[in-house]
Structures are given as C-alpha cells and as structure tokens.
Design an enzyme around this catalytic site. Structure first.
Site, PDB file in Angstrom:
ATOM      1  N   THR A 181      -6.881   9.691  -3.947  1.00  0.00           N
ATOM      2  CA  THR A 181      -8.032  10.507  -4.352  1.00  0.00           C
ATOM      3  C   THR A 181      -7.626  11.844  -4.989  1.00  0.00           C
ATOM      4  O   THR A 181      -8.414  12.399  -5.740  1.00  0.00           O
ATOM      5  CB  THR A 181      -8.930  10.795  -3.139  1.00  0.00           C
ATOM      6  OG1 THR A 181      -8.148  11.432  -2.121  1.00  0.00           O
ATOM      7  CG2 THR A 181      -9.543   9.518  -2.596  1.00  0.00           C
ATOM      8  N   ASP A 197       2.228   2.981   3.181  1.00  0.00           N
ATOM      9  CA  ASP A 197       1.347   4.131   2.926  1.00  0.00           C
ATOM     10  C   ASP A 197       2.134   5.385   2.548  1.00  0.00           C
ATOM     11  O   ASP A 197       1.614   6.507   2.624  1.00  0.00           O
ATOM     12  CB  ASP A 197       0.404   4.428   4.109  1.00  0.00           C
ATOM     13  CG  ASP A 197      -0.695   5.421   3.713  1.00  0.00           C
ATOM     14  OD1 ASP A 197      -1.104   5.417   2.536  1.00  0.00           O
ATOM     15  OD2 ASP A 197      -1.118   6.218   4.568  1.00  0.00           O
ATOM     16  N   TYR A 200      -7.680  17.583  -1.437  1.00  0.00           N
ATOM     17  CA  TYR A 200      -6.410  18.114  -0.916  1.00  0.00           C
ATOM     18  C   TYR A 200      -5.410  18.174  -2.059  1.00  0.00           C
ATOM     19  O   TYR A 200      -5.575  17.478  -3.078  1.00  0.00           O
ATOM     20  CB  TYR A 200      -5.861  17.226   0.222  1.00  0.00           C
ATOM     21  CG  TYR A 200      -5.527  15.812  -0.202  1.00  0.00           C
ATOM     22  CD1 TYR A 200      -4.282  15.487  -0.750  1.00  0.00           C
ATOM     23  CD2 TYR A 200      -6.459  14.778  -0.072  1.00  0.00           C
ATOM     24  CE1 TYR A 200      -3.978  14.190  -1.142  1.00  0.00           C
ATOM     25  CE2 TYR A 200      -6.160  13.481  -0.470  1.00  0.00           C
ATOM     26  CZ  TYR A 200      -4.914  13.196  -1.002  1.00  0.00           C
ATOM     27  OH  TYR A 200      -4.613  11.910  -1.408  1.00  0.00           O
ATOM     28  N   ARG A 217     -10.362   0.676  -6.327  1.00  0.00           N
ATOM     29  CA  ARG A 217     -10.563   1.160  -4.965  1.00  0.00           C
ATOM     30  C   ARG A 217     -11.877   1.908  -4.867  1.00  0.00           C
ATOM     31  O   ARG A 217     -12.156   2.797  -5.689  1.00  0.00           O
ATOM     32  CB  ARG A 217      -9.412   2.091  -4.593  1.00  0.00           C
ATOM     33  CG  ARG A 217      -9.339   2.417  -3.117  1.00  0.00           C
ATOM     34  CD  ARG A 217      -8.157   3.321  -2.860  1.00  0.00           C
ATOM     35  NE  ARG A 217      -7.811   3.404  -1.458  1.00  0.00           N
ATOM     36  CZ  ARG A 217      -7.209   4.451  -0.910  1.00  0.00           C
ATOM     37  NH1 ARG A 217      -6.875   5.498  -1.657  1.00  0.00           N
ATOM     38  NH2 ARG A 217      -6.913   4.467   0.372  1.00  0.00           N
ATOM     39  N   HIS A 232       0.860  -1.197   0.000  1.00  0.00           N
ATOM     40  CA  HIS A 232       0.000   0.000   0.000  1.00  0.00           C
ATOM     41  C   HIS A 232       0.888   1.236   0.000  1.00  0.00           C
ATOM     42  O   HIS A 232       1.490   1.605   1.015  1.00  0.00           O
ATOM     43  CB  HIS A 232      -0.936   0.025   1.208  1.00  0.00           C
ATOM     44  CG  HIS A 232      -1.888   1.192   1.185  1.00  0.00           C
ATOM     45  ND1 HIS A 232      -3.181   1.098   0.690  1.00  0.00           N
ATOM     46  CD2 HIS A 232      -1.732   2.487   1.560  1.00  0.00           C
ATOM     47  CE1 HIS A 232      -3.777   2.284   0.782  1.00  0.00           C
ATOM     48  NE2 HIS A 232      -2.908   3.145   1.308  1.00  0.00           N
ATOM     49  N   CYS A 233       0.990   1.862  -1.149  1.00  0.00           N
ATOM     50  CA  CYS A 233       1.749   3.112  -1.265  1.00  0.00           C
ATOM     51  C   CYS A 233       1.183   3.870  -2.463  1.00  0.00           C
ATOM     52  O   CYS A 233       0.371   3.329  -3.220  1.00  0.00           O
ATOM     53  CB  CYS A 233       3.237   2.832  -1.448  1.00  0.00           C
ATOM     54  SG  CYS A 233       3.585   1.611  -2.717  1.00  0.00           S
TER      55      CYS A 233
HETATM   56  C1  0GY Z   1      -4.221   6.520   2.612  1.00  0.00           C
HETATM   57  C2  0GY Z   1      -5.083   7.389   3.414  1.00  0.00           C
HETATM   58  C3  0GY Z   1      -5.644   8.583   3.087  1.00  0.00           C
HETATM   59  C4  0GY Z   1      -5.778   9.128   1.782  1.00  0.00           C
HETATM   60  C5  0GY Z   1      -5.978   8.454   0.655  1.00  0.00           C
HETATM   61  O1  0GY Z   1      -6.491   8.285  -1.578  1.00  0.00           O
HETATM   62  C6  0GY Z   1      -6.293   9.049  -0.648  1.00  0.00           C
HETATM   63  O2  0GY Z   1      -6.377  10.278  -0.739  1.00  0.00           O
HETATM   64  O3  0GY Z   1      -5.923   7.138   0.632  1.00  0.00           O
HETATM   65  C7  0GY Z   1      -6.243   9.398   4.169  1.00  0.00           C
HETATM   66  O4  0GY Z   1      -6.280  10.610   4.043  1.00  0.00           O
HETATM   67  O5  0GY Z   1      -6.660   8.808   5.195  1.00  0.00           O
HETATM   68  O6  0GY Z   1      -4.419   5.325   2.572  1.00  0.00           O
HETATM   69  O7  0GY Z   1      -3.310   7.007   1.973  1.00  0.00           O
END
Ligand code: 0GY
Length: 306
Positions: A77, A257, A49, A124, A31-32
C-alpha cells in the site's frame, strides 16, 4: 526525493540464518514486497506509512539465501496504485518473479495487457482500514470482472472481525480469490471457535477461495521464542495454519512477507520463518503442494505440469 521512515519503523533482518529445513526444488516465496528505493520509485502521497527501502536486489539475494527459486511480489500500500517498483522487479527477475498489482478502474486495456506481459497475474483488494482509504465495492467488482477475463485472480486482505460484513462481496467475486494471512485470525481465540470457524466455512463452501498460510510473526502473541520442547517458534499460530494446510492442501500458498511492514515488537529472522514450514505442512507431499505445485498452478500455469 528523500523519505523519512515512519517513527519506530523496524527494518528487515539483515543476516537471516540459513534454514535447517531444506525447501523442495522449485519452491516459490508467494508473498513478498519491494519498497522503493524511494529515490527511484517514490512512495505514494496517499500512503499510511513510509517504510525502509527494500529493493529487488535485496529481495533476490534473500530468495537465493533461503533456497527459493521464485518470488510472487505483491504490491504494498505504500506504493498505492503506482506499480513501477513492482514492474521493475518483475522485469529484472529473468522470469523468476510474477506479481500482484493494485489498479484503479481508470486503467486502460492496453495498460492491463502490458502488466500481463510483464508477469502480473492478480490484483490486490485491501480492506485493512489502517492501510488504505475506502474504495467502493462496485469499482472493485468492475475491476474483478475485467481481470478475470485475463485469467488473473484477486488477492484480498482483511481482518477476521470484518469477514461477516465482507462475506457477500468475497463470495460473489468471479475468479479465484486468495486470502492474505488466513484472514488474520485472532490466535488468542480457539481454532475451533466461531471466528476461525467462519473462515473455514468460507473455504469449505467456496472452492475458488485459497489461503496464504503466512505471517506467523504478524499474528502470533507468543512470539518467536520457542515455548515447547521441539523449539517451535510462533507456537500459537501453528494450529490455525496447519488446519488450513491439511484440509485444503491444493489451495494454500506460503511466503515470507519480507520486508515485513508495520511490525511493532520484533523483526523476524527469515531463516526461522522457513523453519516454521514443516510444523504447518508436516509431510513431504504437503510441502510440495504448498511451496511448489499450488503457486506454480496459480502464477506459472504454462510451466505447471501434473
Ligand atoms: C503485509 C501486511 C501489511 C501491509 C501491507 O500492503 C501493505 O502495506 O500488506 C500489514 O501492515 O499488515 O502483507 O505485508
């Protein structure tokens, strides 16, 4: 196009320590993310963001420094459903990275085949309200049905408090389902309490549901400082992750992450995160399953032999 980071944004840790824990041969960081760079791969207009750039080159350098062999790059995201940065990272990895994409129902079969050929193995679905706008479940189910025919899985991200409402949807998904960060438990509550109990029940009753035992830095209240004699950081998250690893050893994966989006208090030293692994997977056998066998079975099944 230049992008201005979200105010207060914490950049990733520049010189992570060399972990004392030696990862097993062939370990996968499952997970990265890659972020941009924004000039090459612009961030999505609908993003919640704007991160710092975190390129494939920097990700692969971290992989080598920590001792991982492979990466699973998860679409973040901030890139919406434009998977270009992810695709570019997979294509540049020499087969050492596979991916989890974000797609819409408008995607064509041909585009899906292209993602598959490049190394995408999952989609996802994000239910964390601060990160995404709402997508109707019926659209998600349509996507899940299509991708399940290709042997892909679904990754779900949600907050523990929302599990009751999402239960029926999650348990009706027609393929393997991988939960991000153990369903984000509130670690100030008991590992034996009803909230985490519901997550354990989900995994007990549904053998197609897996969990990433990730993100102590995101879930911890006690933080990175060791609070005990054995120098364990993120002490309060250990019982949750260890429970899942010990009870579901063939359905867990682990990842850094990196580059750790949206952290407010501190940015973790990724070497320290790797040193946290033996506290949640205390035997060589559990470590082998968590870091090699399980992610290989999910992302490189053609190379997985047992
Ligand atoms: C993660 C957690 C976060 C963000 C995202 O896709 C993303 O923006 O996954 C978070 O803000 O909790 O897994 O990286």
């Amino acid at each position: 196009m230049g992008f201005t980071k979200t105010p207060g944004w914490l950049d990733w840790y520049e010189n992570p320590s060399l972990p004392s824990f030696k990862l097993p041969k062939g370990a996968v960081d499952a997970h990265c993310h890659v972020f941009g760079p924004g000039v090459e791969f612009p961030y999505a207009p609908e993003r919640k963001y704007t991160p710092c750039d975190a390129s494939k080159k920097q990700l692969f350098a971290l992989r080598d420094h920590l001792g991982f062999s492979r990466n699973v790059v998860v679409q973040a995201t901030c890139h919406g459903s434009d998977n270009s940065a992810l695709v570019d990272a997979l294509q540049s990895s020499g087969g050492q990275a596979r991916g989890v994409a974000t797609i819409r129902r408008s995607i064509t079969d041909q585009e899906l085949q292209h993602l598959d050929a490049i190394g995408v193995r999952g989609v996802r679905f994000n239910f964390v309200k601060r990160l995404v706008d709402f997508t109707p479940k019926e659209e998600l189910m349509e996507i899940a049905t299509r991708i399940s025919r290709m042997g892909w899985h679904v990754v779900i991200y949600f907050e523990a408090i929302d599990l009751p409402e999402l239960w029926d949807f999650f348990t009706s998904l027609p393929t393997i389902v991988v939960v991000d960060h153990m369903g984000r438990p509130d670690v100030s509550k008991s590992v034996n309490g009803p909230e985490f109990g519901l997550f354990i029940k989900l995994m007990h009753e549904h053998p197609n549901i897996w969990s990433k035992v990730t993100c102590p830095e995101r879930l911890s209240i006690s933080g990175p400082k060791a609070l005990d004699d054995e120098h364990k950081a993120y002490l309060d998250v250990i019982p949750f992750a260890r429970y899942i690893v010990e009870h579901f050893p063939d359905r867990v994966t682990w990842g850094t992450d990196w580059p750790h989006p949206n952290l407010k208090d501190h940015m973790p030293d990724d070497g320290l995160l790797v040193d946290w692994i033996p506290h949640i997977a205390p035997t060589a056998e559990l470590q082998q399953q968590l870091l090699v066998e399980n992610p290989m079975r999910l992302y490189w099944p053609e190379e997985y032999k047992k």
